[in-house]
Design an enzyme around this catalytic site. Sequence first.
Site, PDB file in Angstrom:
ATOM      1  N   CYS A 116       0.814  -1.223   0.000  1.00  0.00           N
ATOM      2  CA  CYS A 116       0.000   0.000   0.000  1.00  0.00           C
ATOM      3  C   CYS A 116       0.845   1.270   0.000  1.00  0.00           C
ATOM      4  O   CYS A 116       0.343   2.353  -0.290  1.00  0.00           O
ATOM      5  CB  CYS A 116      -0.941  -0.002   1.192  1.00  0.00           C
ATOM      6  N   HIS A 256      -3.493   7.072   2.137  1.00  0.00           N
ATOM      7  CA  HIS A 256      -3.846   5.754   1.590  1.00  0.00           C
ATOM      8  C   HIS A 256      -5.254   5.419   2.074  1.00  0.00           C
ATOM      9  O   HIS A 256      -5.616   5.703   3.216  1.00  0.00           O
ATOM     10  CB  HIS A 256      -2.837   4.715   2.085  1.00  0.00           C
ATOM     11  N   ASN A 286     -10.022  -0.121  -1.249  1.00  0.00           N
ATOM     12  CA  ASN A 286      -8.574  -0.063  -1.148  1.00  0.00           C
ATOM     13  C   ASN A 286      -7.969  -0.644  -2.429  1.00  0.00           C
ATOM     14  O   ASN A 286      -7.989  -1.858  -2.624  1.00  0.00           O
ATOM     15  CB  ASN A 286      -8.123  -0.861   0.089  1.00  0.00           C
TER      16      ASN A 286
END
Length: 342
Positions: A116, A256, A286
């Site tokens: 990520c 994020h 995500n």
Amino acid sequence: MGKIRAAITGVGAYLPDYILTNDELSRMVDTSDEWIMTRIGIKTRHILKGEALGTSCMGVKAVRDLLEKKNMNPEEIDLVICATVTPDMFFPSTGNLIAGEAGCKKAFAYDVSAACSGFLFALTTASKFIETGTCKKVIVVGADKMSSIVDYTDRKTCPIFGDGAAAVLLEPDEEGYGVIDHILHSDGTGAPHLYMKAGGSRYPASEETIRNNWHTITQDGQAVFKAAVSNMADVSVEMMERYNLTSDDIRYLVPHQANLRIIDATANRMGLTRNKCMINIDRYGNTTAATIPLCLYDYEKELKRGDKLILASFGGGYTWGSVYVKSVSYTHLRAHETEADL
Ligand code: UT7
């Protein structure tokens, strides 16, 4: 002449057409729109459907969107870096496939793998090629087809992830704008909390790995949540302190998009209200390496020259970091637009 910095001078994106809703997920596993919205903050996510379509297919479309907006010939690009954890294949790299397909014939290309945090690691790496004068035009792509490694029978992970890609163009700036600084960290002891066990050299695909479902994401959600909340906030606050930035100075936190509660906790520590956070987790979920550039894409019309942005991430590895960017205003100008169109 001032120091050469890497300014983000364009952004392009691609999201696949298919939209996976919480209602559809509720028919696949024992979950509900209410649980997903309150615990994570996701309403929908885009999923790439189609035979033999990998991450590069989305990356190419994001790069083409970027080049079209900038009215730029792909042969002007010196370097393409792709951040991804879902490469089309081990080799060639997905960056290489994207550059080839997009016609970036003069560019060298490779991948960065930092889960990520991949986009921030790749952005930082790319900015060094600009700062040293080695490259003049660099594309950083964040792209992931998370649906290829999600177990859609596991309610703990399947609501979280989505597919998507976004690409930014970096060019030299000598007027004090661009990527100002970075704080990046890795901690391999976090690996047992978020990983995909098989498919690499340790456990190549076999009957056993497939039987045991080792080709999909395993996550200890609570462990990752705790580490994410403290580390993402720590590096963001550290960056503010390093540059004496108050919450008033910051135009946007670009976080994020893993969990709205993690975003809120980070913003709170920085003294920022929600309207100073770029948020699109509700629509995309995500998308791993694509979350931060997708935010820059969605909010590009909001950005003015000199806006101070803190980009921040936490993810598998563990990996985490913050990047301080002073925005330039022409990020969103299309070929036919001028500053007067803003
Ligand atoms: O981007 C990479 C980094 N990843 C992250 O940052 C993710 C960090 N972690 C998280 O965001 C959260 O931990 C999750 C969203 C993964 C999970 O949320 P949580 O609030 O930590 O839930 P939990 O795992 O503590 O589970 C609470 C309850 C459990 O039930 P019991 O044992 O209390 O009866 C779970 O079984 O919620 C249950 N549960 C669900 N219920 C309905 C877990 N998943 C679901 C679901 N629907 N999808």
